[in-house]
Design an enzyme around this catalytic site. Structure first.
Site, PDB file in Angstrom:
ATOM      1  N   GLY A  30       0.820  -1.199   0.000  1.00  0.00           N
ATOM      2  CA  GLY A  30       0.000   0.000   0.000  1.00  0.00           C
ATOM      3  C   GLY A  30       0.860   1.257   0.000  1.00  0.00           C
ATOM      4  O   GLY A  30       2.062   1.221   0.290  1.00  0.00           O
ATOM      5  N   CYS A  31       0.239   2.390  -0.297  1.00  0.00           N
ATOM      6  CA  CYS A  31       0.985   3.643  -0.452  1.00  0.00           C
ATOM      7  C   CYS A  31       1.502   4.177   0.884  1.00  0.00           C
ATOM      8  O   CYS A  31       2.705   4.413   1.046  1.00  0.00           O
ATOM      9  CB  CYS A  31       0.139   4.679  -1.186  1.00  0.00           C
ATOM     10  SG  CYS A  31      -1.524   4.913  -0.517  1.00  0.00           S
ATOM     11  N   PHE A  32       0.625   4.379   1.873  1.00  0.00           N
ATOM     12  CA  PHE A  32       1.082   4.818   3.190  1.00  0.00           C
ATOM     13  C   PHE A  32       2.033   3.783   3.793  1.00  0.00           C
ATOM     14  O   PHE A  32       3.023   4.130   4.448  1.00  0.00           O
ATOM     15  CB  PHE A  32      -0.092   5.050   4.131  1.00  0.00           C
ATOM     16  CG  PHE A  32      -0.544   6.481   4.226  1.00  0.00           C
ATOM     17  CD1 PHE A  32       0.359   7.507   4.496  1.00  0.00           C
ATOM     18  CD2 PHE A  32      -1.885   6.816   4.053  1.00  0.00           C
ATOM     19  CE1 PHE A  32      -0.063   8.829   4.594  1.00  0.00           C
ATOM     20  CE2 PHE A  32      -2.313   8.140   4.149  1.00  0.00           C
ATOM     21  CZ  PHE A  32      -1.396   9.141   4.421  1.00  0.00           C
TER      22      PHE A  32
END
EC number: 1.2.1.38
Length: 323
Positions: free
Chosen positions: A134-136
């Site tokens: 995921g990005c975060f």
């Protein structure tokens, strides 16, 4: 030449993946699948690709591919693989969260390797299936991994702000321009879905003593993530620099800065730009990425390169916009 298929090609991550693969010297795009846009030109949705491609969205799948990218919503990748028979010889890279956690990383005969190259490079090289991070989770993990390897993590307090593209193309009350412009909001306080993903990676290096307190923010800009993670630290500034520089020395996309960083250094690139900053017995690690590239499609291409034995930077050597 790697023959690639894309499922869910009408969204943000599908569009960015197309942009990268169209210019990748070792890839031919076999099809771009979309149920909602089948038969329409790709450029009718991704107008930035006008003049770059004459591809149309397909409503059917082809088995004549080497790799399949799943750019679908959370929960949809698992459903897609359950409902569609994909040849065992086809490598799968999933951009959803469906297979990121070790206890949920298998469906049928497919087992997924977690795809953070800075942690799992050798495993990715040998993998048939990869769960893209995921990005975060990417931004925070890259801020913490050197500290975890050194056994220095304890209670970590992190805040991070993300652009509106992180919410996907579907409209919601908080994705309209009139709401986002000149506005910031905290959301999913201490309960973000990437927490378990981060913990899984960090604890593979430091099994005990780690706790993450994370507050994410919605920002009034379209793309990018900027995170600041704070923890107790007894070392010097030079020791912090050395710790991070040594850990990432062989990783082409994670850059350690000794000067203050800003978001535009990372936007439109596959980089994570880090700055460790020591003050008053605390270490603050600032981390900047493009949520659609290092946080999604760029990292997916990086993983594809590793899976097929290519230079991991091929096709994702992008310059930041800067201004």
């Amino acid at each position: 030449m790697i023959k690639a298929g894309i499922v869910g090609g009408a969204g943000y991550t599908g569009g960015e993946l197309l942009r990268l693969l169209l210019r990748h010297p070792g890839v031919a795009i076999a099809f771009v699948h979309s149920r909602s846009q089948a038969g329409s030109p790709v450029t009718s949705v991704h107008s930035d690709l006008l003049g770059e491609t004459e591809l149309c969205f397909a409503g059917e799948l082809s088995q004549d591919i080497d790799v399949l990218f799943l750019c679908v919503g959370h929960g949809e990748a698992k459903k897609f693989l359950a409902e569609n028979e994909i040849s065992a010889s086809v490598k799968v890279i999933d951009l959803s969260q469906d297979f990121r956690l070790s206890g949920r990383a298998t469906i049928g005969n497919r087992s997924f390797v977690y795809g953070l190259p800075e942690l799992q490079r050798d495993a990715i090289r040998a993998a048939q299936n990869v769960a893209n991070p995921g990005c975060f989770a990417t931004a925070i993990q890259l801020a913490l991994l050197p500290l975890a390897k050194a056994g220095l993590l304890g209670e970590v307090y992190a805040t991070g702000i993300t652009g509106s593209t992180g919410a996907g193309q579907g409209l919601s009350a908080t994705s309209h321009f009139s709401w986002r412009a000149q506005n910031i909001q905290a959301y999913k306080t201490l309960a973000h879905q990437h927490g378990n993903e981060i913990g899984q990676s960090v604890m593979s290096l430091q099994p005990e003593g780690f706790a993450l307190n994370f507050v994410p923010w919605r920002g009034d800009f379209p793309r990018g993530i900027f995170v600041s993670a704070t923890l107790d630290f007894a070392g010097t500034q030079e020791e912090a620099y050395t710790l991070f520089e040594d850990f990432y020395r062989t990783h082409p996309f994670t850059i350690v800065s000794r000067a203050p960083i800003h978001l535009k250094q990372a936007v439109n690139t596959n980089k994570c730009v880090l700055q460790p900053e020591v003050a008053g017995g605390k270490l603050v690690v600032h981390s900047a990425i493009d949520n659609l590239l290092k946080g999604a499609s760029g990292q997916a291409v990086q993983n594809m390169n590793l899976m097929f034995g290519r230079n991991e930077a091929e096709g994702v050597q992008l310059k930041p916009l800067a201004f």
